[in-house]
Design a protein around this motif. Structure first.
Motif, mmCIF file in Angstrom:
data_model
loop_
_atom_site.group_PDB
_atom_site.id
_atom_site.type_symbol
_atom_site.label_atom_id
_atom_site.label_comp_id
_atom_site.label_asym_id
_atom_site.label_seq_id
_atom_site.Cartn_x
_atom_site.Cartn_y
_atom_site.Cartn_z
ATOM 1 N N ALA A 41 0.847 -1.188 0.000
ATOM 2 C CA ALA A 41 0.000 0.000 0.000
ATOM 3 C C ALA A 41 0.889 1.247 0.000
ATOM 4 N N PRO A 42 0.473 2.313 -0.682
ATOM 5 C CA PRO A 42 1.324 3.493 -0.809
ATOM 6 C C PRO A 42 1.544 4.223 0.511
ATOM 7 N N THR A 43 2.765 4.666 0.710
ATOM 8 C CA THR A 43 3.127 5.525 1.832
ATOM 9 C C THR A 43 4.055 6.611 1.307
ATOM 10 N N VAL A 44 4.218 7.671 2.077
ATOM 11 C CA VAL A 44 5.104 8.745 1.627
ATOM 12 C C VAL A 44 6.549 8.401 1.964
ATOM 13 N N THR A 45 7.447 9.030 1.229
ATOM 14 C CA THR A 45 8.880 8.847 1.439
ATOM 15 C C THR A 45 9.500 10.194 1.778
ATOM 16 N N ALA A 46 10.086 10.286 2.943
ATOM 17 C CA ALA A 46 10.724 11.527 3.369
ATOM 18 C C ALA A 46 12.143 11.562 2.828
ATOM 19 N N ALA A 47 12.410 12.498 1.938
ATOM 20 C CA ALA A 47 13.757 12.634 1.388
ATOM 21 C C ALA A 47 14.688 13.209 2.442
ATOM 22 N N PRO A 48 15.951 12.793 2.452
ATOM 23 C CA PRO A 48 16.891 13.334 3.448
ATOM 24 C C PRO A 48 17.125 14.819 3.225
ATOM 25 N N ARG A 49 17.227 15.559 4.323
ATOM 26 C CA ARG A 49 17.499 16.992 4.247
ATOM 27 C C ARG A 49 18.982 17.233 4.005
ATOM 28 N N ALA A 50 19.247 18.369 3.412
ATOM 29 C CA ALA A 50 20.643 18.768 3.245
ATOM 30 C C ALA A 50 21.282 18.946 4.619
ATOM 31 N N THR A 51 22.480 18.432 4.784
ATOM 32 C CA THR A 51 23.158 18.475 6.095
ATOM 33 C C THR A 51 23.910 19.795 6.238
ATOM 34 N N ASP A 52 23.158 20.879 6.359
ATOM 35 C CA ASP A 52 23.786 22.201 6.487
ATOM 36 C C ASP A 52 23.525 22.821 7.849
ATOM 37 N N GLY A 53 23.017 21.971 8.774
ATOM 38 C CA GLY A 53 22.739 22.468 10.103
ATOM 39 C C GLY A 53 21.385 23.112 10.246
ATOM 40 N N ALA A 54 20.652 23.259 9.141
ATOM 41 C CA ALA A 54 19.329 23.883 9.210
ATOM 42 C C ALA A 54 18.338 22.930 9.852
ATOM 43 N N SER A 55 17.315 23.505 10.520
ATOM 44 C CA SER A 55 16.328 22.688 11.222
ATOM 45 C C SER A 55 15.310 22.071 10.292
ATOM 46 N N GLY A 56 15.176 22.644 9.099
ATOM 47 C CA GLY A 56 14.151 22.157 8.179
ATOM 48 C C GLY A 56 12.837 22.869 8.362
ATOM 49 N N ALA A 57 12.732 23.755 9.340
ATOM 50 C CA ALA A 57 11.492 24.493 9.570
ATOM 51 C C ALA A 57 11.243 25.453 8.412
ATOM 52 N N ILE A 58 9.950 25.687 8.105
ATOM 53 C CA ILE A 58 9.597 26.583 7.019
ATOM 54 C C ILE A 58 8.563 27.588 7.518
ATOM 55 N N ASP A 59 8.342 28.624 6.744
ATOM 56 C CA ASP A 59 7.296 29.608 7.023
ATOM 57 C C ASP A 59 6.021 29.116 6.361
ATOM 58 N N ALA A 60 4.923 29.038 7.128
ATOM 59 C CA ALA A 60 3.670 28.507 6.589
ATOM 60 C C ALA A 60 3.200 29.295 5.371
ATOM 61 N N SER A 61 3.504 30.583 5.335
ATOM 62 C CA SER A 61 3.065 31.401 4.202
ATOM 63 C C SER A 61 3.725 30.965 2.899
ATOM 64 N N ASP A 62 4.877 30.318 3.008
ATOM 65 C CA ASP A 62 5.566 29.853 1.799
ATOM 66 C C ASP A 62 4.810 28.724 1.105
ATOM 67 N N LEU A 63 3.869 28.105 1.808
ATOM 68 C CA LEU A 63 3.111 27.007 1.232
ATOM 69 C C LEU A 63 1.907 27.500 0.442
ATOM 70 N N SER A 64 1.496 28.733 0.662
ATOM 71 C CA SER A 64 0.272 29.246 0.052
ATOM 72 C C SER A 64 0.405 29.313 -1.469
ATOM 73 N N GLY A 65 -0.708 28.978 -2.135
ATOM 74 C CA GLY A 65 -0.726 29.050 -3.591
ATOM 75 C C GLY A 65 -1.265 27.777 -4.210
ATOM 76 N N GLU A 66 -1.066 27.651 -5.514
ATOM 77 C CA GLU A 66 -1.542 26.495 -6.268
ATOM 78 C C GLU A 66 -0.429 25.452 -6.397
ATOM 79 N N TRP A 67 -0.812 24.193 -6.205
ATOM 80 C CA TRP A 67 0.088 23.063 -6.363
ATOM 81 C C TRP A 67 -0.516 22.096 -7.378
ATOM 82 N N THR A 68 0.319 21.245 -7.948
ATOM 83 C CA THR A 68 -0.170 20.300 -8.946
ATOM 84 C C THR A 68 0.544 18.965 -8.814
ATOM 85 N N ALA A 69 -0.125 17.884 -9.199
ATOM 86 C CA ALA A 69 0.496 16.559 -9.207
ATOM 87 C C ALA A 69 1.488 16.471 -10.365
#
Length: 234
Positions: A41-69
């Protein structure tokens, strides 16, 4: 996208052609050697983050807009046959999937997914032909759709590579029949894209489809529509 789906019956033609073999070879041989192991059954795959010391946190406003498959997306069904008391799982899939999504911060406000059901394939072309021509009458109803009917809000701001679980409600249309359904989703945001995966439990009769029963082999009356969507900003 457990018992399975959209395609209820796509199975009967394959059963008719393979039934003689199954009867001679036995249900376990039919399951293990003829049908074989099916995809998980399908599951998501989390890609590894770049190892630059960043937390990976994002600004929610950056997600706003149209997305497509995008490429890498697929959808289909999972259904159980029962051959002489032996369960045989059959999975059909297609990558002919389109999807559009509208995001406002942490909330998915609109979504529509369309699947070309005529292109769904299993391990048997004969089963697939029955599915297209008899079960879902794809000449009349070539696509299946899911349309979100209520907003879906994430519990917290996602981080890159962090898998979240949400529940969505929408209208599923199969073979020209529309029903309200609820689906549990996994979602993950990766670098530059995201992924959403889930499965929708259905009962064939709700969509005007009767699961076949040939005596020596039958199809369970419930199944799952499955999907895994790779999404990116439009």
């Amino acid at each position: 996208m457990q018992k399975r789906t959209i395609v209820t019956i796509s199975i009967i033609a394959g059963v008719l052609l393979l039934g003689g073999t199954a009867a001679v070879a036995g249900p376990i041989v039919y399951r293990d050697l003829i049908v074989g192991e099916q995809e998980a059954a399908p599951t998501v795959t989390a890609a590894p983050r770049a190892t630059d010391g960043a937390s990976g946190a994002i600004d929610a406003s950056d997600l706003s807009g149209e997305w497509t498959a995008t490429d890498g997306s697929y959808a289909g069904y999972r259904v159980d046959e029962v051959l002489n008391d032996t369960d045989v799982t059959v999975v059909g899939r297609t990558d002919d999937v389109t999807g559009t999504f509208t995001v406002d911060g942490l909330t998915l406000t609109a979504a529509e997914i369309t699947v070309d059901v005529a292109s769904i394939e299993t391990d048997s072309s004969s089963r697939d032909a029955y599915f297209r021509d008899m079960a879902l009458r794809t000449g009349e109803h070539p696509t299946a759709t899911f349309t979100l009917t209520g907003p879906v809000t994430a519990a917290s701001t996602p981080a890159i590579g962090e898998v979240q679980s949400v529940t969505a409600t929408g209208e599923l249309t199969i073979a020209g029949v529309t029903r309200e359904v609820t689906v549990d989703l996994e979602a993950v945001l990766n670098e530059g894209s995201g992924q959403v995966a889930g499965s929708i439990p259905i009962t064939f009769a709700d969509f005007g489809v009767e699961a076949p029963n040939l005596g020596f082999v039958s199809v369970e009356p419930e199944g799952f529509v499955e999907f895994s969507l790779v999404i990116a900003p439009a």
